[in-house]
Design an enzyme around this catalytic site. Sequence first.
Site, PDB file in Angstrom:
ATOM      1  N   GLY A 227      -1.016  -1.810   6.408  1.00 11.68           N
ATOM      2  CA  GLY A 227      -0.517  -0.470   6.104  1.00 11.68           C
ATOM      3  C   GLY A 227      -1.608   0.563   6.265  1.00 11.68           C
ATOM      4  O   GLY A 227      -1.712   1.516   5.493  1.00 11.68           O
ATOM      5  N   GLY A 228      -2.404   0.409   7.304  1.00 13.28           N
ATOM      6  CA  GLY A 228      -3.645   1.166   7.450  1.00 13.28           C
ATOM      7  C   GLY A 228      -3.528   2.553   8.033  1.00 13.28           C
ATOM      8  O   GLY A 228      -4.549   3.209   8.275  1.00 13.28           O
ATOM      9  N   ASP A 252       0.816  -1.319  10.681  1.00 11.16           N
ATOM     10  CA  ASP A 252       1.636  -0.283  10.054  1.00 11.16           C
ATOM     11  C   ASP A 252       2.954  -0.206  10.806  1.00 11.16           C
ATOM     12  O   ASP A 252       3.193  -0.990  11.733  1.00 11.16           O
ATOM     13  CB  ASP A 252       0.926   1.074  10.037  1.00 11.16           C
ATOM     14  CG  ASP A 252       1.284   1.896   8.796  1.00 11.16           C
ATOM     15  OD1 ASP A 252       2.497   2.078   8.553  1.00 11.16           O
ATOM     16  OD2 ASP A 252       0.375   2.357   8.079  1.00 11.16           O
ATOM     17  N   ASP A 272       5.659  -4.762   8.497  1.00 13.70           N
ATOM     18  CA  ASP A 272       6.057  -4.286   7.176  1.00 13.70           C
ATOM     19  C   ASP A 272       5.403  -5.201   6.155  1.00 13.70           C
ATOM     20  O   ASP A 272       5.663  -6.409   6.124  1.00 13.70           O
ATOM     21  CB  ASP A 272       7.586  -4.346   7.052  1.00 13.70           C
ATOM     22  CG  ASP A 272       8.094  -3.783   5.736  1.00 13.70           C
ATOM     23  OD1 ASP A 272       7.287  -3.605   4.815  1.00 13.70           O
ATOM     24  OD2 ASP A 272       9.307  -3.525   5.636  1.00 13.70           O
ATOM     25  N   PHE A 273       4.566  -4.632   5.293  1.00 10.39           N
ATOM     26  CA  PHE A 273       3.734  -5.485   4.435  1.00 10.39           C
ATOM     27  C   PHE A 273       4.489  -6.215   3.322  1.00 10.39           C
ATOM     28  O   PHE A 273       3.899  -7.029   2.610  1.00 10.39           O
ATOM     29  CB  PHE A 273       2.554  -4.707   3.840  1.00 10.39           C
ATOM     30  CG  PHE A 273       2.883  -3.372   3.220  1.00 10.39           C
ATOM     31  CD1 PHE A 273       3.785  -3.262   2.182  1.00 10.39           C
ATOM     32  CD2 PHE A 273       2.259  -2.226   3.670  1.00 10.39           C
ATOM     33  CE1 PHE A 273       4.074  -2.050   1.605  1.00 10.39           C
ATOM     34  CE2 PHE A 273       2.530  -0.991   3.103  1.00 10.39           C
ATOM     35  CZ  PHE A 273       3.438  -0.910   2.062  1.00 10.39           C
ATOM     36  N   HIS A 292      -0.645   1.586  -5.754  1.00  8.73           N
ATOM     37  CA  HIS A 292      -0.253   2.566  -6.771  1.00  8.73           C
ATOM     38  C   HIS A 292       1.057   3.272  -6.426  1.00  8.73           C
ATOM     39  O   HIS A 292       1.633   3.964  -7.275  1.00  8.73           O
ATOM     40  CB  HIS A 292      -1.370   3.599  -6.981  1.00  8.73           C
ATOM     41  CG  HIS A 292      -1.473   4.633  -5.904  1.00  8.73           C
ATOM     42  ND1 HIS A 292      -2.246   4.452  -4.776  1.00  8.73           N
ATOM     43  CD2 HIS A 292      -0.917   5.857  -5.780  1.00  8.73           C
ATOM     44  CE1 HIS A 292      -2.151   5.535  -4.009  1.00  8.73           C
ATOM     45  NE2 HIS A 292      -1.356   6.389  -4.589  1.00  8.73           N
TER      46      HIS A 292
END
Length: 349
Positions: A227-228, A252, A272-273, A292
């Site tokens: 997701g970088g 990503d 998709d992580f 978060h």
Amino acid sequence: MANPQLLIDQLKLLVGTPDSYGTEEQRHEIKRLGRLASNVLEAPFETMQRLPLPLVAARIGQDCHVFSTLAAGQDSVDLDTISQASGLEPRILESIMDYLCNQGMAVQAESHRYLLTPMSRLLLLPLFGDAVTHFVRSHDNCLPGFTALHRALKEPRDSTLTAFQLGQHTDEDFYTWMETHPTNQAAFHRFMKAQFASLPTWLDVLDFKTELGCDAEATDVMFVDVGGGNGSQCAGLRRAWPDMTGKMILQDKPQVLERALQVEGVEKMGHDFVREQPVKNARAYYFRQIMHNYDDDVCITILKAHIGAMGNHSVILIDDKVLPDAKPPPRCARGRVHGCSQSGHEGNV
């Protein structure tokens, strides 16, 4: 030269006895200078993050009966009592109470017990209730979600709608929504880039080559930025270790990768992580500012999706905001000063 400790002592006296402190003219000047002092002492991004939220917190305190419950108490009111009156779960309510205390709308007299303040008494008046409703208006990225937070908290517990989705009238998550709102997306990324530009990075505390690069071979995957985004962390690692042995992979959504930086030796991969990690046995799977954004269940799903890909030399690196479980002592209760001010602390792991 100003004496900071003397100023602190004077401010403690002021907080303890505000009604008898100086003439009306002097009090007006103290208020003016106090606001200026707060503005010049806080960091610019503290200011930007502070501005939208107090009105939203006030709305929650009003609409969820937090202030009225505090007002009804003969002394400090415990968290469970406020939870029953508000309908909010204690774990969620505690975070809200922390912020209300930080903004002077409540005070924590002792652990999980709270008192009303002059500001929250004021917010119970109908006139100021109307003022809060009037000023909490919907526009741009976050404020619609802030405005809808009190509605989201009242949604059935099995509802999947977030405050952002309710506020923007969409079933898309924030990042998907931004794909069709390029102006908002550009502003968001500029803000995030500027916010972290002056802060230390994970590479300042981790010597990647020494800790994770030992005995690396050209065929090894050294770094997967999960997701970088635009690949700025891959670029940073390349600068820190220009002759890196092995591969780097940036993952990503495909539409995000189309606008990613061109970094030598970095492979781009749509992924998709929350799904099983296809890259096996990498030295490091790196998550920056991701966890978060999600609740515990989703974070666990993300981590589980990567456990099966890890080899003997693999690690998961989480670079994110953290808050301490232990709160600083409350600032004041019933006019008595009890130590340092209550404020959140955040940093990178």
